[in-house]
Design an enzyme around this catalytic site. Structure first.
Site, PDB file in Angstrom:
ATOM      1  N   HIS A 176       4.240 -15.455  -3.097  1.00  0.00           N
ATOM      2  CA  HIS A 176       4.315 -15.683  -4.541  1.00  0.00           C
ATOM      3  C   HIS A 176       5.281 -16.795  -5.264  1.00  0.00           C
ATOM      4  O   HIS A 176       6.062 -16.321  -6.038  1.00  0.00           O
ATOM      5  CB  HIS A 176       4.939 -14.251  -5.150  1.00  0.00           C
ATOM      6  N   ASP A 185      -0.462  -9.774  -4.613  1.00  0.00           N
ATOM      7  CA  ASP A 185       0.946  -9.019  -4.636  1.00  0.00           C
ATOM      8  C   ASP A 185       0.667  -7.603  -5.388  1.00  0.00           C
ATOM      9  O   ASP A 185       1.698  -7.290  -6.172  1.00  0.00           O
ATOM     10  CB  ASP A 185       2.013  -9.940  -5.238  1.00  0.00           C
ATOM     11  N   LEU A 221       0.957  -1.251  -0.033  1.00  0.00           N
ATOM     12  CA  LEU A 221      -0.083  -0.033   0.182  1.00  0.00           C
ATOM     13  C   LEU A 221       0.952   1.236   0.015  1.00  0.00           C
ATOM     14  O   LEU A 221       0.262   2.249  -0.047  1.00  0.00           O
ATOM     15  CB  LEU A 221      -1.153  -0.054   1.146  1.00  0.00           C
TER      16      LEU A 221
HETATM   17 ZN   LIG Z   1       5.272  -8.243  -2.546  1.00  0.00          ZN
END
Ligand SMILES: [Zn+2]
Length: 435
Positions: A236, A309, A66
């Site tokens: 990820h 992500d 963010l």
């Molecule tokens: Zn990341």
């Protein structure tokens, strides 16, 4: 009292059928078979018609960036929360690679207070750093972070290269019940690489990052997880070797979990095309065999969760030479539709999707999950058939960087409710109305 009426309620292992959900004072007070034609009770003040829609426990994106504090020109907590609400997410977990790094209670508290001040209503559950300033040298203050509301620790964006520090992090985090989220990358193998090592990188003359850069670190962390018994979560996952290593570890009973992101099951390194920086991510988009392995890992549960992500960047960080461009995709507003495409292609069931986007993140992070009477009314209503076209320019996220721009997608969140409060409502087809 609010009622969400007549939707197909999918709460894996618990409910799959047509139900009405009654909500009062922020909580679910009843989940009942539809009251066929019966007049509403006077207590019902608002009805949300959900016939033909799928009603799920609120989606949780356990891996987002963010950018606030420090990089508000890329995203603020307010704009990120708005993007999350529109994407169907009731909760998001921002990674700590901000400026300053979220390696202490004050930063963690600041993120949570900015989320509250935004008024959007999406829950922000920060992830604290593993090491101070993410420098990989000294451990961060896990006790303070936990106390301030952190739900996990990670140096995401960077690996923890020092084996002993990672061991200590797992031991320390275990004491606080915090999962350790690992960004798996061997720095020396990945150094200088701009994309996946393969035919495409050769054709483009770009330095490549081999699968082994991820796989070796995944295997190290599994070994440390076995040694410490701490909860390890692999971020990820992009490479087939990583999927295989995690599958084998789980068979041995190692407490490892994993996530992947939509771009890894939708795209391959061919998406880089002619140096398209929108397709530059870390880890990089891999080969077709890797993409298929990621899909299989999701289907058989080796990969527990789907996280976006979400990595918003400004134009100036992407409209530069490929080598120099920042890594990342602004993913909150396309994650659900891209994931639904797996359901349409019969690669996973809708139930598995809800598991991957809601129940698994909740379980991994120790949050309340599912639709329970008495539990918080965090609910997402999905129109699985709504056709729409991605228009990055109209993203609520400040990050317009996506390789999916102008893609025709199907399926969208039409209502997002957090604690009984509607934070996004777009039931009218094509309205895309946000708040
Ligand atoms: Zn990341």
């Amino acid at each position: 009292m609010v009622v969400i009426r007549g939707g197909r309620v999918v709460d894996p292992g618990h409910l799959d059928g047509i139900y009405d959900i009654y909500i009062s004072e922020g909580r679910i007070v009843d989940i009942a078979a539809p009251s066929a034609g019966a007049a509403s009770s006077p207590a019902v003040t608002e009805e949300i018609q959900a016939a033909g829609k799928i009603v799920t426990p609120g989606l949780i994106d356990m891996h987002v960036h963010l950018r606030e504090p420090g990089y508000e020109y890329k995203e603020t907590i307010a704009t990120g929360c708005l993007a999350a609400a529109c994407g169907g997410f009731t909760a998001v977990c921002p990674m700590p690679n901000t400026e300053p790094v979220n390696d202490r209670a004050e930063v963690c508290r600041f993120m949570i207070s900015q989320a509250a001040a935004s008024g959007v209503g999406v829950r922000v559950l920060p992830i604290g750093a593993i090491s101070r300033d993410q420098e990989g040298k000294d451990l961060a203050e896990f006790a303070g972070l936990k106390e301030a509301g952190a739900v996990a620790v990670s140096d995401d964006g960077k690996p923890v290269s020092d084996d002993l520090l990672m061991r200590r992090a797992m031991e320390y985090a275990k004491g606080f019940g915090l999962p350790v989220i690992s960004h798996c990358e061997v720095v020396s193998l990945a150094a200088g690489g701009a994309m996946n090592e393969g035919l495409a990188s050769t054709r483009l003359g770009l330095a490549g990052i081999p699968n082994a850069a991820e796989r070796i670190m995944v295997e190290r962390d599994i070994a440390l997880c076995e040694l410490t018994g701490a909860a390890l979560h692999i971020a990820h996952v992009s490479a087939r070797e990583s999927v295989r290593a995690i599958r084998e570890a789980k068979k041995r009973g190692v407490p490892v979990t994993a996530e992947t992101a939509p771009h890894f099951f939708m795209l391959t390194d061919e998406a880089v095309g002619e140096y398209d920086t929108a397709a530059k991510v870390n880890p990089p988009l891999r080969s077709e065999a890797d993409r298929e392995a990621v899909c299989e890992g999701l289907a058989d549960g080796t990969i527990d969760a789907i996280a976006s992500d979400h990595a918003p960047h400004s134009v100036m960080e992407k409209e530069v030479e490929f080598d120099l461009a920042a890594n990342g995709i602004s993913g909150l507003e396309t994650s659900l539709a891209l994931s639904l495409s797996l359901v349409r292609r019969n690669l996973i069931s809708i139930s598995r999707l809800v598991e991957a986007m809601s129940l698994a993140p909740a379980r991994i992070l120790g949050l309340p999950g599912g639709l329970a009477v008495g539990g918080p009314a965090d609910i997402t209503v999905i129109d699985p058939d709504m056709a729409w076209r991605v228009d990055a320019a109209s993203f609520r996220s400040l990050g317009k960087n996506t390789p999916f721009d102008r893609w025709e997608l199907q399926g969208k969140a039409v209502l997002t409710m957090v604690g009984g409060r509607v934070v996004y409502y777009g039931l009218a087809p094509g309205a895309g109305r946000c708040r």
